[in-house]
Design a protein around this motif. Sequence first.
Motif, PDB file in Angstrom:
ATOM      1  N   ARG A 119      37.641  36.897  48.180  1.00 24.88           N
ATOM      2  CA  ARG A 119      37.264  36.662  47.850  1.00 24.88           C
ATOM      3  C   ARG A 119      36.202  37.624  48.706  1.00 24.88           C
ATOM      4  O   ARG A 119      34.868  38.731  48.211  1.00 24.88           O
ATOM      5  CB  ARG A 119      36.786  35.269  48.173  1.00 24.88           C
ATOM      6  N   ASN A 165      45.500  43.868  39.846  1.00 27.09           N
ATOM      7  CA  ASN A 165      46.028  43.086  38.996  1.00 27.09           C
ATOM      8  C   ASN A 165      46.881  42.153  38.858  1.00 27.09           C
ATOM      9  O   ASN A 165      47.946  41.998  37.517  1.00 27.09           O
ATOM     10  CB  ASN A 165      46.059  43.912  37.457  1.00 27.09           C
ATOM     11  N   TRP A 215      36.455  41.334  39.688  1.00 24.33           N
ATOM     12  CA  TRP A 215      35.071  39.831  39.612  1.00 24.33           C
ATOM     13  C   TRP A 215      35.814  38.450  39.153  1.00 24.33           C
ATOM     14  O   TRP A 215      35.898  37.778  40.094  1.00 24.33           O
ATOM     15  CB  TRP A 215      34.100  39.661  37.932  1.00 24.33           C
ATOM     16  N   LYS A 216      37.404  39.164  38.801  1.00 21.78           N
ATOM     17  CA  LYS A 216      37.504  37.874  38.596  1.00 21.78           C
ATOM     18  C   LYS A 216      38.135  37.639  39.732  1.00 21.78           C
ATOM     19  O   LYS A 216      38.720  36.218  40.176  1.00 21.78           O
ATOM     20  CB  LYS A 216      39.075  38.368  37.963  1.00 21.78           C
ATOM     21  N   LEU A 217      38.785  38.375  41.255  1.00 19.34           N
ATOM     22  CA  LEU A 217      39.106  38.585  42.436  1.00 19.34           C
ATOM     23  C   LEU A 217      38.474  37.359  43.284  1.00 19.34           C
ATOM     24  O   LEU A 217      38.563  36.798  43.949  1.00 19.34           O
ATOM     25  CB  LEU A 217      39.894  39.660  42.702  1.00 19.34           C
ATOM     26  N   GLU A 270      37.314  34.569  41.989  1.00 23.39           N
ATOM     27  CA  GLU A 270      37.845  33.522  42.307  1.00 23.39           C
ATOM     28  C   GLU A 270      39.444  32.899  42.655  1.00 23.39           C
ATOM     29  O   GLU A 270      39.705  32.058  42.347  1.00 23.39           O
ATOM     30  CB  GLU A 270      38.107  32.945  40.698  1.00 23.39           C
ATOM     31  N   ASP A 308      36.010  43.849  36.948  1.00 26.28           N
ATOM     32  CA  ASP A 308      35.878  43.409  36.193  1.00 26.28           C
ATOM     33  C   ASP A 308      37.192  42.849  36.667  1.00 26.28           C
ATOM     34  O   ASP A 308      36.990  41.755  36.930  1.00 26.28           O
ATOM     35  CB  ASP A 308      36.001  43.625  34.203  1.00 26.28           C
ATOM     36  N   SER A 309      38.103  43.829  37.171  1.00 23.71           N
ATOM     37  CA  SER A 309      39.056  42.545  38.146  1.00 23.71           C
ATOM     38  C   SER A 309      38.820  42.378  38.955  1.00 23.71           C
ATOM     39  O   SER A 309      39.040  41.083  39.703  1.00 23.71           O
ATOM     40  CB  SER A 309      40.478  43.703  38.020  1.00 23.71           C
TER      41      SER A 309
END
Lengths: 471, 387
Positions: free
Chosen positions: B249, B210, B238-240, B242, B235-236
């Motif tokens: 990625r 994070n 999934w943010k990566l 992008e 969740d973290s």
Amino acid sequence: MRELLLGYGLFAMYYVIVVNSIYLVINIFSHLNISTIIKRARFSRFQSLAGSKRVPPVSILVPAYNEELTIIENVRSLLALQYPEYEVIVINDGSKDDTLNVLIREFGLKRQSHVSVRSVVPSSAPSGIYHNPQYPQLYVIDKENGGKADSLNAGINLSHYPLIASIDADSLLERDALIRLAQVYMENPEETVAIGGNVRIANGCRIEDGMVKEVRLPDKILPMFQTIEYMKAFLGGRIGWSSINGLIIVSGAFGLFRKDCVIAVGGYREGYPGEDMNIIIKLHKYMLENKKKYRIAFCPDAVCWTQAPDSLHILASQRKRWGRGNLKNMIEYRHMLFNPKYKIMGLLTMPYNVLFETLNPYFKLTGFLALVGYSLYDMTHAHIVLIFLAINLLYGYLLTISGILLEEFAFRRYTKPSDLMKLLGYGFLMFFGYYQLGAIWRVLGHIDFLRNNNTWGVMTRQSWQVETRQS
Amino acid sequence: MFQHLQAAYLFLIVSSALIVAGIIVLLCLKYRHLYVTREKQRLAAKHQDYIAYVLSHLDEKQPLEVPAVPLGKRDLQVLEEKLIEIAERVKGKHREQLTALFEKLGLPELELGRLKQLPGPMRTDAAYKLGAMGYEKATPALFSILEAESDEAGRYIIARAIARCTRSVSDLRVMVEKMVESSPDSPRLLAEVLGDSPLDVLPLLREWINSGDSRLALVAMAGLPAANLDDPLVDSLWKLLEAEEKEVRIQAVRLIVSGERVSADQINVLMASPDWEVRAIVAKAMGAWREADDIPVLQQAMDDQSWWVKYHAARSLVKMGAEGFQALCEVASRTPHKETADLAMQQLQEALHEDRTAGQGMPGSNERDHKLTIYHSYFNRQKERAI
């Protein structure tokens, strides 16, 4: 005329001193760098790395031409490597012997009637691909004879992993050899494009199940000379060259490459020997022209054992081939010579290679003849010939001692005091005939090149069991 | 002429002197090494019983005793080597027992003294041994030599020693941050180093994921075991997806799909990624999940632009039993692209061959027979693609 001969003879004498001095400086770099090698070799935890999923997978490419006697032991040694994920791709390059069938029989391979192979680098199309799900790591490509480079390219096209390792079919890898190369790669994966392993002479060693069980020096004189020669070149030379990122060759017998970089330079060059030097020059050129940070490393503790030619006929053929390959590469990439754009490669490695490898026999032989001619005019000056020979001998022997010292500091593979004596004795003996023959073979190789003789030459093998029994 | 000869003689004298010096050094090295080896063999035999005692008492609650006989410098060296060999093979309670024994023998203090030597193999040897002993008090000294170490191999050996010695997660954080700042990117090797720590590094990895720092995120992702992925971590990740850096990625998706199956919607999102590496990883993961619902997605993936996506889709389809096998037969029979057809046929034949080999000597397998029937139903009509 007399003055001219003397002048040229003196020029040749200084040439010998300068060229050997450059090599001595490279040797000093090797000595300075040996502590890093010792640290990595002794204190890295290869055992735990060998079981880690974080290690990048490797495709091992094994070009094979008439290797029926050694191929099974070689493949068995490769299948027993301590490495988490890898595949072995043997490329049968149109062998005239039973190489393909011994592989099919030994590993129960079946020909795949439908094969999807990408064509990322140019190579001749495979005439068959053989596989057995019981040995999921092993693939055998059968293709018409196209040379070693063509075979390696065919292997690249079939390979499934991001790193490729090229191994000679007459060689045996130590179990941890590949993981040692991987450790060097993992220390700097962004910049590392190739890593060379250390090639040692297996003649005389006790070999069982595709593994070197007992390290011994060869009994025969020619393999013994080559053992010293390899020690001098790999330890004294390549460690030093790699420390300044000026390595010009990663031995075709054992090296690891980043596949994307090899593809970017168009794969291996076909048609001439010396493909191992050629791919490295191309990688240097590509990275420098594209202004990418890179390194070509050498890992002397990653060991590959190879059979050295033990007859003059086969050795001559090998050395002539090396001479041809070297000359072709130097001519092809002559625009890199003394070009600052190519940094160490252009300003040091390639000029040194031309002076030391390519032109060396000419200067030495003609210098010697000039001094002999000069002394014939006046026998009271005959001692100048002896001085010329003594400089050649002593400076060369000093470099031999330097190579043996590196071996003794870092690896100590030859443990007995008699081994050391043998290395020192034969190292001295090499200056009386062996090096001169080497120079003549190199010149003959150049002549072959000019006559467009591009054949591989003779290379006969004997099985590892026979080698062990004989020793 | 005379000057040249003078220079040549001088050169010969210097070369001869260097050769003689080299030979003397070689002989000294060889005989010293032989002497040390023999001494070590003799002492190893002498302490054989004690090593057997250590091995047999590692499980006990009482601390291990030091040898009853007085120990010389060479005795200590041999015992240290033998005990480190054992320490490298054990973990947890056994390792703690050995750590206490090392301290009783006074070995960590000896090695700490050697750490103060000039940079080189001896100092690295001391760092390595302190790491193997797990001597916590060595951590500050190890940090100071990490700063001074110039070569990569040495830095990783010292970093590993810190990871094994420290009992503080914040030390690990500092160590990794220092390595990331001053060394080339090597997330996998750093993750290996972290893996050697006896501490729970999960909170640290979570923090780095994070952190917004891609280099630390890559180390964290290389270090995260798939089994430890909880919902906040996923969740973290999934943010990566992008992230600007492609490698981030790719590693994020590798972790996301490494555990249980993700939802069909998520699969669709991932398979629409512009990165072929992402699509290939997901296609490969579907083979491990073996979920029949994914078969249409894999069939569609066989039309992908990337050879690798098609390759993994074909391999995944044959792992999905008869249904997946049939789907691949369908692809192979209808596709107008030779490359796709060859890929599919290769996998189909491999699967049949594998089934045949696995079933040799066993009663007929229904699954295998069923696949063979399916295969013939598709390809007997198209002779050019028959086995």
